[in-house]
Design a protein around this motif. Sequence first.
Motif: not given
Length: 317
Positions: A31-36, A136-138, A152-156
């Motif tokens: 997410n936005c460059g952060e892998k978790t 948030n992806l935006e 966004e919905f899917r990942e959350v």
Amino acid sequence: MSLTACAGGSGGGGGDARGSSAEGFPYTVTNCGEKTTFTEPPRRAVTMNQHVTEIMLALGLQDRMAGTAYLDDRILPRYAKAYRGIDVLAKKYPSKETLLGAAPDFVYGGYASSFDKTEGRSRAALRESGVRTRLNLESCTEDVDIETLHREFREVGRIFGVPERAAALARKQDRQLAATAKRLKGTEHTRVFVYDSGESSAFTAGGAGIGDEILRRAGARNVFADLDKTFADVSWEQVVKREPDVVVLYDYGGTTVAQKKKRLLEDPALADVPAIKHERFAVLPLSSAVLGPRVPDAVDALARQLHPDDAGDAGAQ
């Protein structure tokens, strides 16, 4: 409104979310460059910024929320009851101490400012404190559109172990968007200029964010869609040159819609702009113009203002 949540706070963050389980875990997402990697759903989430708070509530995850912060305006009525059961950590962004005092295991930010490094709330700093994060992806995606919202919905949904809720929400919103598109079929797009704020220059919506997608789907053409940014400052000379037929006012904060109209109408440099000359305005809450569950409502509301003959409601005025 500024309350510091503790581990036993009314946010109920320790309870299990309805319908969630360990199925589908571990789940790894970038997410936005952060892998978790999530080995189980978060139990004590804190949301910062209204649109991500409303995403959590739209997914029925209020029982996984240990706290929330930073509203731009009133929470949507359909989420109001759930919202009242969540601790409000701060009117705007909480300090790092207040944030960590809520004992979160997950922090969900709407804007990059949620994770302000100078305030000690960077994603790296929170990770060092054992707190996983999401932005948030935006805030990190080019060419934001409805698929970005669905992602966004899917990942959350996956993070919290409720992917079926995310899928159902996306389907419901697609039906609403399709109904608006059907009403507007064949309608000529109206040239619009978004006025967020600004005096010496205008802070407006560019072509990179969901705001531009909302305009397009509402039967509008953003005169600053060529700007490769979600928001950008433009000169008033550019506004004059692009001759918008309607001004879309973003409603939020301490400056009222009436004050924004007054500022535009009383500027002699704008007198010949068609939208100003004919006093044609539409209004959209800022919380509806960002990547969150309000997007279909925003498309519908704006369409009704811009194209009353097709949408069956009062037009821009």
